[in-house]
Design an enzyme around this catalytic site. Structure first.
Site, PDB file in Angstrom:
ATOM      1  N   ARG A 239       8.619  17.376  13.563  1.00 33.13           N
ATOM      2  CA  ARG A 239       8.977  18.693  14.079  1.00 33.13           C
ATOM      3  C   ARG A 239       9.245  19.612  12.895  1.00 33.13           C
ATOM      4  NH1 ARG A 239       7.485  19.700  18.793  1.00 33.13           N
ATOM      5  NH2 ARG A 239       9.061  21.327  18.982  1.00 33.13           N
TER       6      ARG A 239
ATOM      7  N   LEU B 118      11.298  22.260  11.064  1.00 34.37           N
ATOM      8  CA  LEU B 118      12.724  22.572  11.100  1.00 34.37           C
ATOM      9  C   LEU B 118      12.951  24.083  11.083  1.00 34.37           C
ATOM     10  CD1 LEU B 118      13.898  19.969   8.439  1.00 34.37           C
ATOM     11  CD2 LEU B 118      13.619  19.623  10.905  1.00 34.37           C
TER      12      LEU B 118
ATOM     13  N   ASN C 278      12.859  14.201   2.418  1.00 28.11           N
ATOM     14  CA  ASN C 278      11.658  13.925   3.196  1.00 28.11           C
ATOM     15  C   ASN C 278      10.647  13.229   2.296  1.00 28.11           C
ATOM     16  OD1 ASN C 278       9.869  14.104   5.467  1.00 28.11           O
ATOM     17  ND2 ASN C 278       8.813  15.792   4.441  1.00 28.11           N
TER      18      ASN C 278
ATOM     19  N   HIS D 133       6.422  12.780   1.930  1.00 28.22           N
ATOM     20  CA  HIS D 133       5.179  13.407   2.385  1.00 28.22           C
ATOM     21  C   HIS D 133       4.004  12.678   1.758  1.00 28.22           C
ATOM     22  CE1 HIS D 133       2.643  16.562   3.988  1.00 28.22           C
ATOM     23  NE2 HIS D 133       2.033  16.624   2.819  1.00 28.22           N
TER      24      HIS D 133
ATOM     25  N   SER E 108       4.955  11.854  -2.088  1.00 30.19           N
ATOM     26  CA  SER E 108       6.027  12.586  -2.785  1.00 30.19           C
ATOM     27  C   SER E 108       7.313  12.513  -1.979  1.00 30.19           C
ATOM     28  CB  SER E 108       5.646  14.069  -2.945  1.00 30.19           C
ATOM     29  OG  SER E 108       4.382  14.241  -3.539  1.00 30.19           O
TER      30      SER E 108
ATOM     31  N   ASP F 144       7.206  21.373   3.574  1.00 29.53           N
ATOM     32  CA  ASP F 144       6.784  20.482   2.491  1.00 29.53           C
ATOM     33  C   ASP F 144       6.841  21.178   1.130  1.00 29.53           C
ATOM     34  OD1 ASP F 144       6.244  18.486   4.400  1.00 29.53           O
ATOM     35  OD2 ASP F 144       4.213  19.245   4.704  1.00 29.53           O
TER      36      ASP F 144
END
Length: 223
Positions: free
Chosen positions: A96, A98, A112, A114, A141, A150
């Site tokens: 989702r 943010l 996070n 990615h 990453s 990202d």
């Protein structure tokens, strides 16, 4: 973190939870000084919830479809997260986008992972896009989360070669294996107090990183 004290985590998922499992396994081996307080999913059928239950971790489902808009959903999600008083929030396949208010509420304590060498291939279908572009090197990453998709400051990247016979599934599987190595590594650094973010700069052992730490897939991450 003080010696013997564990960093409390809340992990957000939407799917299979393989990175969640890597974190659970690393903590179980004693390699990761964390305690997962809760795993929260926006989907009732996320397999990661079963992984959490097997590890005796509390689970919660907060279905975004039950809320009239993104703002009300993320307000409820943020309140639920805060009820566990986590030191760090982990996005592990939480699919989702943010809201800025949500990100700001947890600024500096949300990570996070990615599946690309950011800033290349933000968003979805990273492996397909890398193959279509003829890339010879791909990877993953780990980054702090900001309200730019990202786009937060990157801590650690791993480079994975693209083989001549790769398709999307084979490349994705090889990258995912490396995700399971680098994500627990960065979480451990944060838990040990070695990692922070200041504005858009990552501080590692008190020094700003001029660029993300780079690993080849054959290398072991630094302790």
């Amino acid at each position: 973190m003080g010696q013997g004290k564990k960093l409390s985590l809340v992990v957000l998922i939407s799917g299979s939870g393989s990175n969640l499992q890597a974190i659970i396994d690393a903590a179980g081996r004693g390699d990761l000084p964390v305690e997962i307080k809760a795993v929260i999913s926006n989907k009732t059928d996320a397999y990661g919830l079963i992984r959490a239950e097997h590890a005796h971790i509390e689970t919660q489902v907060l279905d975004h479809e039950n809320y009239p808009d993104r703002e009300s959903y993320y307000l409820a999600l943020a309140d639920l997260i805060e009820s566990y008083q986590p030191g760090l929030i982990i996005l592990a396949g939480f699919m989702r986008i943010l809201t800025p208010d949500f990100v700001q509420r947890f600024a500096g304590r949300m990570l996070n992972i990615h599946p690309s060498l950011l800033p290349a291939y933000r968003g979805l279908h990273t492996h397909r896009r890398a193959l279509e572009a003829g890339e010879r090197v791909h990877g993953a990453s780990v980054h702090f989360v900001t309200d730019e998709l990202d786009g937060g400051p990157v801590v650690l990247q791993v480079q994975v070669p693209v083989e001549n016979d790769d398709d999307e599934q084979r490349l994705a599987a090889r990258v995912l294996t490396q995700e399971h190595v680098i994500y627990p590594t960065v979480i451990r650094w944060f838990a040990e107090g070695r990692l922070a973010v200041e504005g858009n700069r990552v501080l590692y052992d008190g020094q700003p990183l001029a660029k993300p730490i780079q690993l080849d897939f054959r290398e072991t991450p630094p302790r």
